[in-house]
Structures are given as structure tokens and as C-alpha cells.
Design an enzyme around this catalytic site. Sequence first.
Site, PDB file in Angstrom:
ATOM      1  CB  THR A 147      -0.905  -0.011   1.264  1.00  0.00           C
ATOM      2  OG1 THR A 147      -1.444   1.290   1.459  1.00  0.00           O
ATOM      3  CG2 THR A 147      -0.134  -0.387   2.531  1.00  0.00           C
ATOM      4  CG  ASP A 148      -1.241   4.937  -0.905  1.00  0.00           C
ATOM      5  OD1 ASP A 148      -1.730   4.298   0.045  1.00  0.00           O
ATOM      6  OD2 ASP A 148      -1.895   5.792  -1.549  1.00  0.00           O
ATOM      7  CD  GLU A 149      -3.185   3.596   4.551  1.00  0.00           C
ATOM      8  OE1 GLU A 149      -2.965   3.664   5.769  1.00  0.00           O
ATOM      9  OE2 GLU A 149      -4.312   3.349   4.070  1.00  0.00           O
TER      10      GLU A 149
ATOM     11  CE1 TYR B  53      -3.337  -2.459   5.929  1.00  0.00           C
ATOM     12  CE2 TYR B  53      -3.235  -0.110   5.424  1.00  0.00           C
ATOM     13  CZ  TYR B  53      -3.314  -1.433   5.004  1.00  0.00           C
ATOM     14  OH  TYR B  53      -3.369  -1.721   3.657  1.00  0.00           O
TER      15      TYR B  53
ATOM     16  CE  LYS C 298      -0.137  -4.538   3.228  1.00  0.00           C
ATOM     17  NZ  LYS C 298      -0.555  -5.872   2.725  1.00  0.00           N
TER      18      LYS C 298
HETATM   19  N1  NAD Z   1      -8.203  -1.358   0.011  1.00  0.00           N
HETATM   20  C1  NAD Z   1      -7.234  -0.547  -0.407  1.00  0.00           C
HETATM   21  O1  NAD Z   1      -7.490   0.621  -0.691  1.00  0.00           O
HETATM   22  C2  NAD Z   1      -5.819  -1.063  -0.562  1.00  0.00           C
HETATM   23  C3  NAD Z   1      -4.894  -0.235  -1.224  1.00  0.00           C
HETATM   24  C4  NAD Z   1      -3.593  -0.721  -1.414  1.00  0.00           C
HETATM   25  C5  NAD Z   1      -3.242  -1.962  -0.946  1.00  0.00           C
HETATM   26  N2  NAD Z   1      -4.157  -2.734  -0.287  1.00  0.00           N
HETATM   27  C6  NAD Z   1      -3.731  -4.067   0.153  1.00  0.00           C
HETATM   28  O2  NAD Z   1      -4.416  -4.993  -0.663  1.00  0.00           O
HETATM   29  C7  NAD Z   1      -4.664  -6.211   0.079  1.00  0.00           C
HETATM   30  C8  NAD Z   1      -6.137  -6.552   0.019  1.00  0.00           C
HETATM   31  O3  NAD Z   1      -6.899  -5.468   0.553  1.00  0.00           O
HETATM   32  P1  NAD Z   1      -8.492  -5.471   0.551  1.00  0.00           P
HETATM   33  O4  NAD Z   1      -8.932  -4.064   0.595  1.00  0.00           O
HETATM   34  O5  NAD Z   1      -8.974  -6.377  -0.515  1.00  0.00           O
HETATM   35  O6  NAD Z   1      -8.748  -6.129   1.971  1.00  0.00           O
HETATM   36  P2  NAD Z   1     -10.004  -6.923   2.569  1.00  0.00           P
HETATM   37  O7  NAD Z   1      -9.996  -6.579   4.009  1.00  0.00           O
HETATM   38  O8  NAD Z   1     -11.230  -6.709   1.745  1.00  0.00           O
HETATM   39  O9  NAD Z   1      -9.597  -8.459   2.357  1.00  0.00           O
HETATM   40  C9  NAD Z   1      -8.604  -9.099   3.094  1.00  0.00           C
HETATM   41  C10 NAD Z   1      -8.757 -10.589   2.856  1.00  0.00           C
HETATM   42  O10 NAD Z   1      -7.718 -11.271   3.555  1.00  0.00           O
HETATM   43  C11 NAD Z   1      -8.311 -12.353   4.291  1.00  0.00           C
HETATM   44  N3  NAD Z   1      -7.482 -12.594   5.477  1.00  0.00           N
HETATM   45  C12 NAD Z   1      -7.320 -11.784   6.561  1.00  0.00           C
HETATM   46  N4  NAD Z   1      -6.476 -12.359   7.435  1.00  0.00           N
HETATM   47  C13 NAD Z   1      -6.098 -13.539   6.895  1.00  0.00           C
HETATM   48  C14 NAD Z   1      -5.227 -14.564   7.316  1.00  0.00           C
HETATM   49  N5  NAD Z   1      -4.578 -14.501   8.477  1.00  0.00           N
HETATM   50  N6  NAD Z   1      -5.052 -15.643   6.501  1.00  0.00           N
HETATM   51  C15 NAD Z   1      -5.718 -15.728   5.317  1.00  0.00           C
HETATM   52  N7  NAD Z   1      -6.573 -14.798   4.886  1.00  0.00           N
HETATM   53  C16 NAD Z   1      -6.749 -13.697   5.651  1.00  0.00           C
HETATM   54  C17 NAD Z   1      -9.703 -11.877   4.647  1.00  0.00           C
HETATM   55  O11 NAD Z   1     -10.573 -12.959   4.997  1.00  0.00           O
HETATM   56  C18 NAD Z   1     -10.093 -11.158   3.367  1.00  0.00           C
HETATM   57  O12 NAD Z   1     -10.630 -12.072   2.431  1.00  0.00           O
HETATM   58  C19 NAD Z   1      -4.149  -5.952   1.488  1.00  0.00           C
HETATM   59  O13 NAD Z   1      -2.882  -6.541   1.605  1.00  0.00           O
HETATM   60  C20 NAD Z   1      -4.065  -4.439   1.588  1.00  0.00           C
HETATM   61  O14 NAD Z   1      -3.059  -4.040   2.478  1.00  0.00           O
HETATM   62  C21 NAD Z   1      -5.442  -2.316  -0.088  1.00  0.00           C
END
Ligand code: NAD
Length: 331
Positions: free
Chosen positions: A119-121, A143, A147
Site C-alpha cells: 500500500t501507499d500508506e 496497519y 505492511k
Molecule cells: N483497500 C485498499 O485501498 C488497498 C490499497 C492498497 C493496498 N491494499 C492491500 O491490498 C490487500 C487486500 O486489501 P483489501 O482491501 O482487498 O482487503 P479486505 O480486508 O477486503 O480483504 C482481506 C482478505 O484477507 C483475508 N485474510 C485476513 N487475514 C487472513 C489470514 N490470516 N489468513 C488468510 N486470509 C486472511 C480476509 O478474509 C479477506 O478475504 C491488502 O494486503 C491491503 O493491504 C489495499
Amino acid sequence: MRLLVCGGAGFIGSTFVRLRVRDHGDDVTVLDKLTYAGRRENLQDVESDIRFVHGAIEDPVAVADAIGDAEAIVNFAAETHVDRSISGPEEFIVTNMQGTHVLLEAARERGLRYLQVSTDEVYGSIEEGSFTESSPLAPSSPYSATKTGADLLVSSYFHTYGLETLICRGSNNYGPHQYPEKLIPLMILNALAGDHLPVYGDGRNVRNWLFVEDFGRGIGHALAHGVPGEVYNCGGPDECDNLTVVRKIIELTGRDESLIEFVTDRPGHDRRYSLSSAKLEALGWRAQVRFEDGLARTVDWYRENDWWWEPIRSGAYREYYERHYGRALNA
Ligand SMILES: NC(=O)c1ccc[n+]([C@@H]2O[C@H](COP(=O)([O-])OP(=O)(O)OC[C@H]3O[C@@H](n4cnc5c(N)ncnc54)[C@H](O)[C@@H]3O)[C@@H](O)[C@H]2O)c1
């Protein structure tokens, strides 16, 4: 390609799985713990094309079971909500850091390519200009700190063990299937229900909005064309502050501004995120969806898919919401 997609039942992971199965004919296994954010419903339309394993990435037995003959691991699995990381950081350390370690070990034993979704964070806040991949890492919440720790561990596996690692850092995603604790789906569902629209602080925090399918394509692009050991930023084409986002949602849902309610800001709330994606663009990726279009598509999706969000709004999310915002949602 044969892929193990961890966290593939979440918002971005399930979008990625859909793109890989439909556009690339990939053979996909999803490993997911199905936390509150992970839902089989997110994979409903590709269920018969994939293998699903219910398990945690921090559990080496579950990982060994899921990995089969995968050629690469793509790790989306994470605890992802900043507010929850402030009230309870433990889960974030277990999943985001320990879990990543277990996956890296599994990839190392088998010599697999490994892509970490980040993430950009991790860069913290920037007043002007945009972060590049060589900008210093300065996370500010539990968080983003977990990351960042995971990213550093991934890089160490490239430098120390020669593992083929890639890191793809996305800016703020939005689109269908996003859990309604995050800004855009929260505001859309509250606006549709005629509920108040809680905006943190003065609403002037700026985010670089990326449509989820563009991020899914960017991750696939980095996986296929990225140079091992490298980091690739994947940012959206438009920046917009939170209050402007909320006003656009009010317009798209036919509500009025009296629903807006300014609430106490989140502690340590980063002011602005902005990413330069020049490195990923040099590999041939481009964001295709402008914010105006993507937001309208997202509002339409939530309007037409109450089967998806009604169980969420009537379950444990209601209690979380009441605890967090100090008031109940409309029934
Ligand atoms: N949402 C955003 O804006 C954003 C932006 C950049 C990066 N990201 C990154 O992208 C990834 C996905 O984000 P998202 O928004 O889809 O998140 P989300 O919260 O919708 O999904 C997370 C998924 O991971 C699963 N999970 C959680 N803990 C787990 C574990 N211990 N073992 C197996 N599965 C597990 C959850 O059940 C869920 O299906 C993350 O790594 C996040 O840091 C998100």
C-alpha cells in the site's frame, strides 16, 4: 499460470481472481481465513473455476495444503482497516507480518515467484508531489507499520535467499465488493439508506483513487513483467479529498448535504497520499478508469446488489458501527 492467491475472498483479491480466471485462463487456488472482510460471496461467479482452501496464512499446514503445484504466490491476505488497527493491533501483527513470513518460507522451499500486495500508506503522508519507489518508508498507523514490516521482510528474502520477489504498492482502491467500513462504500450505503454521512475532521484528507480492476491488472502486470527484487507503485489517475468524494456520492444518490456530519478525526490521520506510477507504466501498465466513471459504476453496483450488502448491514457490522461512531444505522 498456476497461482496461489492468499486473501482472494476479500475486496481486491476476489477482483484479481476474477480477472485472472476470465482474461488469462489461470489455474487459481484461493487460501483465505474468511475473517469479517473475507466472503465466499465475493467469488460466487468464479466458484466453479477455482479451488478454495479455508485457512490462515500464518498456519504453515494450511499453506502447505493450499500450495499444491503453484508456480507463484500472490499475497493479498491482510488485516486492512486503519481504525481497527488503532483499537486492536495484535491481529495485524499476526496476519500482516507473521503470515507473510510463513508464505515467504513456503515460496523459498519450493523456489516460487512471490508477489506481495502492499500500500501507499507505507510512505506516510506527503504535502506536495508524489512518492516514488525510492521514497523513505514512514508509516504512521499500526496497519501501515505492519505492511511496511512485511515489505522489508519480502525484500530481505530477495537479497538473502535470492527468492524472486515483487512488491506492488497500490493507492486507495474503490469499486464493487468493498466492505462498507471503508470511506466510499460506507458513504454510498449510508446515502442510499438516508443515514448520516460521518466525515473525519475537516474532510480535506486527499487520496489518490484507484479503481479496483486497474489495481488487479497492475498486480498481474508486475507479476508477469516485473524484475525480481523490485517494488512497483500502482496509483490511480485522480486525486480527490474526502469531502469532495462525499459530495459526488450525494449527487449520484440524489441526496442532499444535510446528511454530512463532521466527526472527531482519526488519531494520526495522514493528510495526503500520492503515488508516482511511472515505473509500472514503463512496463506497459496504465490506469484505465477515471474517478468520475469508476465512482458512478460503484454507486450503481451497490444500488443493484443489496443481496451482497444487506447481510453485512444487519449483522456484526452494526455493532462495530455503533461502537465506532456512537450511533445506530438506519434499519
Ligand atoms: N483497500 C485498499 O485501498 C488497498 C490499497 C492498497 C493496498 N491494499 C492491500 O491490498 C490487500 C487486500 O486489501 P483489501 O482491501 O482487498 O482487503 P479486505 O480486508 O477486503 O480483504 C482481506 C482478505 O484477507 C483475508 N485474510 C485476513 N487475514 C487472513 C489470514 N490470516 N489468513 C488468510 N486470509 C486472511 C480476509 O478474509 C479477506 O478475504 C491488502 O494486503 C491491503 O493491504 C489495499
